[in-house]
Design a protein around this motif. Structure first.
Motif, PDB file in Angstrom:
ATOM      1  N   GLY A  53     -16.120   2.952  12.838  1.00  0.00           N
ATOM      2  CA  GLY A  53     -17.398   2.934  13.880  1.00  0.00           C
ATOM      3  C   GLY A  53     -18.476   3.594  12.886  1.00  0.00           C
ATOM      4  N   GLU A  54     -19.481   3.205  13.523  1.00  0.00           N
ATOM      5  CA  GLU A  54     -20.825   4.085  12.954  1.00  0.00           C
ATOM      6  C   GLU A  54     -21.013   5.560  13.231  1.00  0.00           C
ATOM      7  N   ASN A  55     -21.759   6.189  12.640  1.00  0.00           N
ATOM      8  CA  ASN A  55     -21.929   7.519  12.994  1.00  0.00           C
ATOM      9  C   ASN A  55     -22.307   7.990  14.345  1.00  0.00           C
ATOM     10  N   GLY A  56     -21.938   8.562  15.182  1.00  0.00           N
ATOM     11  CA  GLY A  56     -22.545   8.829  16.465  1.00  0.00           C
ATOM     12  C   GLY A  56     -21.780   8.035  17.335  1.00  0.00           C
ATOM     13  N   ALA A  57     -20.709   7.088  16.917  1.00  0.00           N
ATOM     14  CA  ALA A  57     -20.167   6.086  17.933  1.00  0.00           C
ATOM     15  C   ALA A  57     -19.102   6.588  18.763  1.00  0.00           C
ATOM     16  N   GLY A  58     -18.868   8.110  18.417  1.00  0.00           N
ATOM     17  CA  GLY A  58     -17.863   8.755  19.364  1.00  0.00           C
ATOM     18  C   GLY A  58     -16.374   8.778  18.805  1.00  0.00           C
ATOM     19  N   LYS A  59     -16.260   8.560  17.438  1.00  0.00           N
ATOM     20  CA  LYS A  59     -14.917   8.806  16.802  1.00  0.00           C
ATOM     21  C   LYS A  59     -14.223  10.209  16.645  1.00  0.00           C
ATOM     22  N   ILE A 226     -15.159   1.151  17.322  1.00  0.00           N
ATOM     23  CA  ILE A 226     -15.930   1.860  18.330  1.00  0.00           C
ATOM     24  C   ILE A 226     -17.455   1.438  17.919  1.00  0.00           C
ATOM     25  N   ARG A 227     -18.197   1.088  18.984  1.00  0.00           N
ATOM     26  CA  ARG A 227     -19.749   1.372  18.767  1.00  0.00           C
ATOM     27  C   ARG A 227     -20.243   1.798  20.130  1.00  0.00           C
ATOM     28  N   LEU A 245     -15.862  -6.656   9.575  1.00  0.00           N
ATOM     29  CA  LEU A 245     -15.527  -5.194  10.155  1.00  0.00           C
ATOM     30  C   LEU A 245     -16.806  -4.557  10.414  1.00  0.00           C
ATOM     31  N   ALA A 246     -17.778  -4.687   9.351  1.00  0.00           N
ATOM     32  CA  ALA A 246     -19.213  -4.289   9.344  1.00  0.00           C
ATOM     33  C   ALA A 246     -19.871  -4.780  10.467  1.00  0.00           C
ATOM     34  N   GLU A 247     -19.806  -5.922  10.722  1.00  0.00           N
ATOM     35  CA  GLU A 247     -20.601  -6.690  11.735  1.00  0.00           C
ATOM     36  C   GLU A 247     -20.160  -6.057  13.182  1.00  0.00           C
ATOM     37  N   LEU A 248     -18.756  -5.859  13.330  1.00  0.00           N
ATOM     38  CA  LEU A 248     -18.324  -5.074  14.533  1.00  0.00           C
ATOM     39  C   LEU A 248     -18.844  -3.706  14.726  1.00  0.00           C
ATOM     40  N   VAL A 471     -20.615   9.204   6.065  1.00  0.00           N
ATOM     41  CA  VAL A 471     -21.745   8.254   6.953  1.00  0.00           C
ATOM     42  C   VAL A 471     -21.286   6.912   7.044  1.00  0.00           C
ATOM     43  N   ASP A 472     -21.734   6.353   8.076  1.00  0.00           N
ATOM     44  CA  ASP A 472     -21.183   4.613   8.218  1.00  0.00           C
ATOM     45  C   ASP A 472     -22.003   3.782   7.548  1.00  0.00           C
ATOM     46  N   VAL A 473     -21.642   2.635   7.328  1.00  0.00           N
ATOM     47  CA  VAL A 473     -22.489   1.664   6.599  1.00  0.00           C
ATOM     48  C   VAL A 473     -23.904   1.402   6.828  1.00  0.00           C
ATOM     49  N   GLY A 474     -23.988   1.427   7.982  1.00  0.00           N
ATOM     50  CA  GLY A 474     -25.575   1.539   8.631  1.00  0.00           C
ATOM     51  C   GLY A 474     -26.510   2.500   8.062  1.00  0.00           C
ATOM     52  N   ALA A 475     -26.149   3.913   7.942  1.00  0.00           N
ATOM     53  CA  ALA A 475     -26.546   5.070   7.714  1.00  0.00           C
ATOM     54  C   ALA A 475     -26.398   4.801   5.982  1.00  0.00           C
ATOM     55  N   GLN A 476     -25.540   4.455   5.278  1.00  0.00           N
ATOM     56  CA  GLN A 476     -25.476   4.419   3.833  1.00  0.00           C
ATOM     57  C   GLN A 476     -26.603   3.517   3.590  1.00  0.00           C
TER      58      GLN A 476
END
Length: 564
Positions: A53-59, A226-227, A245-248, A471-476
């Protein structure tokens, strides 16, 4: 007829066995934010279950709940089919939950055995019985630890295996691994995955948190995405792709660090000559001094000073305006000392550092900052943030004397707050406001705040140490774009990263550091992560690719003779 059991090593798991972990309806609220909302995850026994999940997603919050570090506001936890409630990590450990944190928690000055038994002395004592148990576990799971080795002498991969053994020693049946491959080279990642397969074969369960989607597909049996604090789906690694996976995760395609256009100029921005640093000791050894202009290696002047082990050994390189120089190396091979010397946090025994034509070898840190050095630190908690201070105060950190943080030598909190709001907006820092503490942000959002702060001062030269770690793919993508954009404007960048795809994709020039020396160079256009990883372990030196490296020799970089 009951289902036939399936054998994995010595462990028998039947199809009717209850899940190792079941989380249902997990909800956790903090002031101004809902970290987890109605999360549901089922982790099958004897599998590797990836949580992405992206950063801040709650993992992280979810795993802290499972490990007893936090209590959920709503929802239930079941371990092996039995509902439980943990008030602290000790209770979770007692039920077989172990966690290996991204930042290792080992005492460098103790041996492996001492680190493992520390806090668990009641289990097997501290002597022969403990040693026997450690070796039994090590042999059973192929961990290959050495009980009497000092932790400070171990590489990153060995330290990670010690952390894994430490939780197994305490009886863990379910392991939570937080970003376990973040600091490993490809060969070490393969070895870790072999270890995980051994764990599975004995019926143990692994919850694998990672942002490296290719690795997730390689090692996981099940994937949960998780998003924004809730589960949005599951994926089968046998059929899923990194794009799916990235799109999810973030609703977008997987970003690439690849830089297509060259912006390298012929104007040097940073020049380092003969940089040498050693541990203090009562041993006298010759240290090279940077040669005068026009001198050759043969005419170096040498002096003798009391030193111990060389941490940096005659390091020389040049970074031009618009150039990204990537430094590849297993952690602990001199990268930290190089950063500290360039920032002015430590004084080298020999060598010269020149920034934009000015000798800054003895210039203090603040003057280097004011002179145009930006710094994304390798450890954001130790060197990048004041965790218990609000975001707007962290925006000032490192730039106290510069606008907009101060005016005529006096701090300007109003202007700093306004600019913090701009950084939060432009760099998509997920936060309820600028008055919350830095500690309340996820690791990736902390990183975006640091990058925004450093890029806001239009540096001439940027030290980017692991800029997208954790960091997640979006933040990358956002961080890569920020570096590429500044590079187009003439920024010179020293990039240090354990992500070899990032190093190869962003760098215009690549160097390999090993035991404090630049031992090899490579062409980012042709080198593979596997070849680069081999060089990082000291197995290769010199020119890794048949490329024109005349400029490297002129700048005093690793030549064939130096590599030998």
């Amino acid at each position: 007829m009951p289902p036939a059991p399936s054998r994995q090593g010595e462990c028998v798991i039947t199809a009717s066995s209850p899940p190792a972990v079941e989380l249902h309806g997990i909800t956790k609220r903090f002031p101004g934010v809902v970290a987890n909302k109605d999360i549901a995850i089922t982790v099958r026994k004897g599998t590797v279950h990836a949580l992405i999940g992206e950063n801040g997603a709650g993992k992280s919050t979810l795993m802290k709940i499972l490990y007893g570090m936090q209590k959920p506001d709503e929802g239930t936890i079941a371990i092996d089919g039995e509902q439980v409630s943990f008030s602290n990590p000790g209770e979770a450990i007692a039920r077989g939950i172990g966690m290996v944190h991204q930042h290792f928690m080992l005492a460098d000055n103790l041996t492996v055995l001492e680190n493992i038994v520390l806090g668990g002395e009641k289990l097997y004592g501290i002597g022969a019985k403990a040693r026997k148990k450690i070796m039994e576990i090590s042999d059973a799971y192929g961990l290959g630890v050495r009980p009497d080795a000092l932790v400070e002498d171990l590489g990153v991969a060995d330290r990670q295996r010690v952390e894994i053994l430490k939780v197994l020693y305490r009886g863990a049946k379910t392991l939570i691994l937080d970003e376990p491959t973040a600091v490993l080279v490809p060969q070490e990642v393969d070895a870790l995955f072999d270890n995980l397969r051994e764990l599975k074969a004995e019926g143990l369960t692994v919850i694998f948190i990672s942002h490296k989607l290719g690795e997730v597909l390689k090692v996981a049996d099940d994937i949960t995405v998780i998003r924004r604090g809730t589960t949005v789906g599951t994926a089968d690694p046998r059929t899923a792709t990194t794009k799916q996976l990235a799109e999810l995760m973030v609703g977008a395609e997987l970003p690439s660090p690849e830089t297509r256009e060259s912006t390298v100029t012929t104007t040097p921005m940073l020049q380092v000559k003969g940089l040498t640093m050693a541990e203090a000791a009562g041993v006298t050894a010759p240290l090279p001094v940077a040669p005068p202009e026009g001198a050759t290696d043969d005419t170096y002047v040498h002096e003798s000073v009391p030193v111990g082990r060389l941490l940096l050994d005659n390091v020389s390189f040049t970074i031009h305006k618009g150039e990204v120089l990537g430094i590849a190396g297993v952690e602990g091979n001199g990268q930290t000392e190089l950063i500290e010397a360039l920032m002015g946090m430590s004084t080298p025994h020999a060598g010269v550092i020149t920034l934009d034509g000015t000798d800054i070898t003895k210039t203090p840190v603040r003057k280097r900052r004011e002179g145009g050095i930006g710094y994304i630190p390798e450890d954001r908690h130790r060197h990048g943030l004041l965790l218990e201070s609000p975001l707007w105060e962290n925006r000032i950190l490192g730039h106290v004397t510069e606008a907009p943080n101060s005016k005529k030598g006096i701090l300007d909190p109003k202007a700093a707050r306004k600019d913090t709001e701009r950084i939060v907006r432009e760099y998509d820092v997920r936060t309820p406001g600028i008055d919350v503490t830095a500690a309340s942000l996820s690791g990736g959002n902390q990183q975006k705040l640091i990058v925004g702060r450093e890029m806001s001062h239009n540096p001439k030269f940027l030290i980017a140490a692991h800029p997208t770690r954790g960091v997640d793919v979006g933040a990358q993508a956002q961080i890569w774009d920020a570096i590429r954009e500044a590079r187009r404007e003439g920024l010179a960048v020293l990039l240090i990263s354990a992500d070899l795809d990032e190093l190869i994709g962003l760098s215009d020039t690549l160097r390999v550091i090993y035991r404090g020396r630049l031992v090899a160079d490579a062409d980012p256009a042709t080198i593979t992560p596997e070849e680069l990883g081999t060089a990082m372990t000291g197995a290769a030196s010199g020119h890794l690719e048949a490329t024109d490296n005349d400029s490297a020799g002129a700048d005093g970089d690793a030549t064939e003779d130096e590599a030998r």
